[in-house]
Design an enzyme around this catalytic site. Structure first.
Site, mmCIF file in Angstrom:
data_model
loop_
_atom_site.group_PDB
_atom_site.id
_atom_site.type_symbol
_atom_site.label_atom_id
_atom_site.label_comp_id
_atom_site.label_asym_id
_atom_site.label_seq_id
_atom_site.Cartn_x
_atom_site.Cartn_y
_atom_site.Cartn_z
ATOM 1 N N LYS A 257 0.901 -1.179 0.190
ATOM 2 C CA LYS A 257 -0.021 0.197 0.130
ATOM 3 C C LYS A 257 0.773 1.284 0.062
ATOM 4 O O LYS A 257 1.713 1.444 1.031
ATOM 5 C CB LYS A 257 -0.966 -0.087 1.255
ATOM 6 N N ASP A 262 -2.634 10.191 3.410
ATOM 7 C CA ASP A 262 -3.868 9.887 3.838
ATOM 8 C C ASP A 262 -4.631 11.096 4.671
ATOM 9 O O ASP A 262 -4.576 10.857 5.885
ATOM 10 C CB ASP A 262 -3.961 8.422 4.414
ATOM 11 N N LYS A 269 -10.122 13.027 7.914
ATOM 12 C CA LYS A 269 -9.805 12.769 9.359
ATOM 13 C C LYS A 269 -9.536 13.785 10.017
ATOM 14 O O LYS A 269 -9.499 15.068 9.779
ATOM 15 C CB LYS A 269 -8.149 12.246 9.188
ATOM 16 N N ASP A 280 1.675 6.679 5.415
ATOM 17 C CA ASP A 280 0.761 5.638 5.050
ATOM 18 C C ASP A 280 1.013 4.761 3.606
ATOM 19 O O ASP A 280 0.326 4.042 3.092
ATOM 20 C CB ASP A 280 -0.607 6.446 4.687
ATOM 21 N N ASP A 339 -12.227 7.002 3.940
ATOM 22 C CA ASP A 339 -11.027 6.813 4.407
ATOM 23 C C ASP A 339 -10.284 5.297 4.599
ATOM 24 O O ASP A 339 -9.177 4.863 5.193
ATOM 25 C CB ASP A 339 -10.877 7.224 6.092
ATOM 26 N N GLU A 341 -9.304 3.555 2.223
ATOM 27 C CA GLU A 341 -8.834 3.613 1.208
ATOM 28 C C GLU A 341 -7.852 2.772 0.951
ATOM 29 O O GLU A 341 -7.641 2.156 -0.521
ATOM 30 C CB GLU A 341 -8.246 5.097 0.703
ATOM 31 N N ARG A 343 -7.392 -0.660 1.313
ATOM 32 C CA ARG A 343 -8.144 -2.050 0.823
ATOM 33 C C ARG A 343 -8.421 -1.638 -0.650
ATOM 34 O O ARG A 343 -8.425 -2.684 -1.536
ATOM 35 C CB ARG A 343 -9.220 -2.387 1.675
HETATM 36 N N1 BES Z 1 -4.072 4.609 7.070
HETATM 37 C C1 BES Z 1 -5.308 4.410 8.059
HETATM 38 C C2 BES Z 1 -4.882 3.510 8.858
HETATM 39 C C3 BES Z 1 -3.821 3.951 10.016
HETATM 40 C C4 BES Z 1 -4.064 4.444 11.230
HETATM 41 C C5 BES Z 1 -2.154 3.896 9.483
HETATM 42 C C6 BES Z 1 -2.903 4.671 11.972
HETATM 43 C C7 BES Z 1 -1.299 4.182 10.733
HETATM 44 C C8 BES Z 1 -1.825 4.779 11.836
HETATM 45 C C9 BES Z 1 -6.104 3.787 6.951
HETATM 46 O O1 BES Z 1 -6.317 4.217 5.680
HETATM 47 C C10 BES Z 1 -7.483 4.330 7.739
HETATM 48 O O2 BES Z 1 -7.625 5.546 7.729
HETATM 49 N N2 BES Z 1 -8.321 3.375 8.255
HETATM 50 C C11 BES Z 1 -9.525 3.692 8.940
HETATM 51 C C12 BES Z 1 -10.447 2.640 8.579
HETATM 52 C C13 BES Z 1 -11.813 2.804 8.973
HETATM 53 C C14 BES Z 1 -12.464 4.191 8.124
HETATM 54 C C15 BES Z 1 -12.577 1.624 8.791
HETATM 55 C C16 BES Z 1 -9.394 3.403 10.496
HETATM 56 O O3 BES Z 1 -8.348 2.790 10.610
HETATM 57 O O4 BES Z 1 -9.813 4.294 11.325
HETATM 58 ZN ZN ZN Z 2 -4.565 4.958 4.743
HETATM 59 MN MN MN Z 3 -7.475 5.987 5.549
#
Ligand code: BES
Ligand code: ZN
Ligand code: MN
Length: 492
Positions: A257, A262, A269, A280, A339, A341, A343
């Protein structure tokens, strides 16, 4: 770019010890027995080493820990670092000892009196890795001067260290490449710059190909493209081939990825901590480091890496919550939360690499969920797999390299949470088991006969405290473990 120190190995010359400048390192085991070179240092220092070794301060040192004897009499050195280390081989202690040397010695010439100490390669690797410092954006001369100095190992038998300098460098170069990519801010490491840095691997013999937006459109990577719609940086997919193994043998596929920033997209966010989302692209950065190491050590394995490079930004053109997009596989996805994204990027590149290469195994790496950080903290990456043999092989490799990895479950009950009212699936499964439902989403894009591992590295790719082998910031987690997995299972 941060260049690791290449350790230099020389034959021990006891007579030059008194005039050696910089730092001198000696190893002393728990029983306090001094080897020949250490006895010489002790004599020059009028018995100070022996007195230190007899003290409580030495007794308190754990294996691999060290103490400085500063400005020693009888020597030109500015410090003699005494490291507690047994002569018998213990990799963890050796790397820790190396780390103590590397952390203390940044910027100065270091002479390590290794004699016939076991595990010199791990000591050298520990020193090299821990001496990392990301100073590309620091202006002042103090930081510029902290560039690593020379690291010399004085050994008894040169034949025992043959090739070690190159072997250590191959690992350190890969880890440093990963750390630099992850530490780099997003205005510098755009998708275009990232692709350019990967293309530079071509000079090491890696075959690199970059697919741009029109090509991705033609391939049908619409979920990946949907993530980048809000960004000024063009989405890209980079494929790196290292075919060092036998012709015709199916490769291992590494998938990363590479979200260069992000922001969350329209599902923006919160401001607090958003700056961390420069990391990210950690999955892609790790995959890149592994490829660099494999190329530098001319691994006899076939490995193909594919990374999806995109930026997830809010914009008038950005994908909206509720939009439905079609993946390269053909399944439609309702984007509930922009968010989630990662996947959407991974599912298309995973599908493409399986179609194009029919890999013998596929391992994806992604900073995929905050949920895995809640579950496992910064000590372990989440490991999800459909194949016990491959998974156990990876877990073993990670354990050997001291890189935390913990297996998590998959199951149909979790998969159900991805049901969509209007499309084939949604991109989120709700708050509970968030790391697992993310993995379930990915598994829908794994062909049944492809052994697969998903590594959620959100908690381990970058940490806010020093670790044994890295200063705070990007760790390079996974480069050593994946390199070892390749050596163990994919090299003839
Ligand atoms: N890049 C983030 C996940 C992340 C969180 C990476 C903390 C490093 C540190 C990912 O794209 C994300 O935003 N995930 C969301 C998913 C949710 C919206 C289902 C999350 O984990 O909150
Ligand atoms: Zn992300
Ligand atoms: Mn995200």
């Amino acid at each position: 770019m941060t260049t690791p120190i290449t350790p230099v190995f020389v034959e021990t010359d006891l007579d030059s010890l008194a005039t050696n400048e910089g730092r001198v390192v000696v190893f002393v085991p728990e029983d306090g027995r001094l080897t020949i070179p250490v006895r010489r240092v002790n004599r020059l220092m009028k018995g100070a080493v022996a007195r230190f070794v007899a003290s409580d301060a030495f007794a308190r040192l754990k294996p691999g820990e060290a103490c400085d004897l500063a400005w020693p009499v009888g020597m030109m050195a500015e410090a003699v670092q005494v490291v507690r280390l047994e002569r018998r081989f213990d990799m963890e202690a050796c790397r820790k000892a190396g780390a103590a040397i590397g952390a203390a010695g940044a910027g100065k010439p270091v002479l390590v009196l290794a004699g016939n100490q076991r595990g010199v390669d791990d000591i050298a690797l520990g020193a090299t890795l821990r001496a990392y410092d990301f100073t590309d954006h620091k202006t002042d001369s103090e930081n510029a001067a902290k560039k690593p100095g020379q690291l010399t190992f004085a050994v008894t038998r040169m034949d025992e260290v043959e090739g070690m300098d190159k072997a250590v460098s191959a690992l350190a170069e890969g880890v440093f490449f990963t750390r630099d990519l992850i530490n780099e801010p997003s205005n510098v490491l755009t998708t275009t710059e990232f692709a350019a840095r990967l293309e530079a691997l071509a000079k090491l013999g890696v075959k690199v190909k970059t697919l741009d937006e029109p090509e991705l459109e033609k391939l049908g990577m619409r979920t990946l493209l949907s993530v980048g719609h809000g960004s000024r940086s063009p989405s890209k997919v980079v494929i790196m081939e290292w075919m060092g193994g036998e012709k015709g043998v199916a490769p291992l596929a590494l998938v990363g990825k590479g979200v260069v920033f992000d922001a969350g997209g329209i599902s923006l966010k919160p401001a607090g901590g958003m700056e961390d989302m420069t990391m990210d692209m950690g999955g892609a950065g790790t995959v890149a480091g592994v490829m660099k190491t494999l190329a530098l050590r001319a691994a006899k394995a076939n490995v193909v890496a594919i990374v999806g490079l995109v930026e997830n930004m809010p914009d008038g053109q950005a994908t909206r919550p509720g939009d439905v997009v079609r993946s390269m596989k053909g399944d439609s996805v309702e984007v509930i939360n922009t968010d989630a994204e990662g996947r959407l990027v991974l599912c298309d590149v995973m599908w493409h690499v399986q179609e194009a290469y029919k890999p013998a195994g596929m391992i994806d790496l992604a900073t995929l969920t905050g949920a895995i950080v809640i579950g496992l903290g910064h000590e372990n990456a989440g490991v999800f797999s459909n194949d016990n043999a491959l998974c156990n092989g990876f877990l073993k490799a990670a354990e050997n390299e001291g890189e935390g990895a913990w297996r998590m479950p998959l199951g149909a009950a979790y998969d159900k949470k991805l049901k969509s009212r209007i499309a084939d699936m949604k991109n989120v499964g709700g708050r509970d088991a968030g790391a697992i439902t993310a993995a379930q989403f990915l598994q829908r894009f794994v062909k049944d006969d492809t052994p697969w591992i998903h590594l959620d590295i959100a908690g381990v790719a970058l940490v806010k405290t020093n670790t044994t082998l890295a200063p705070k910031g990007a760790t390079g987690w996974g480069v050593l473990a994946l390199n070892r997995l390749v050596a163990n299972r994919f090299e003839g």
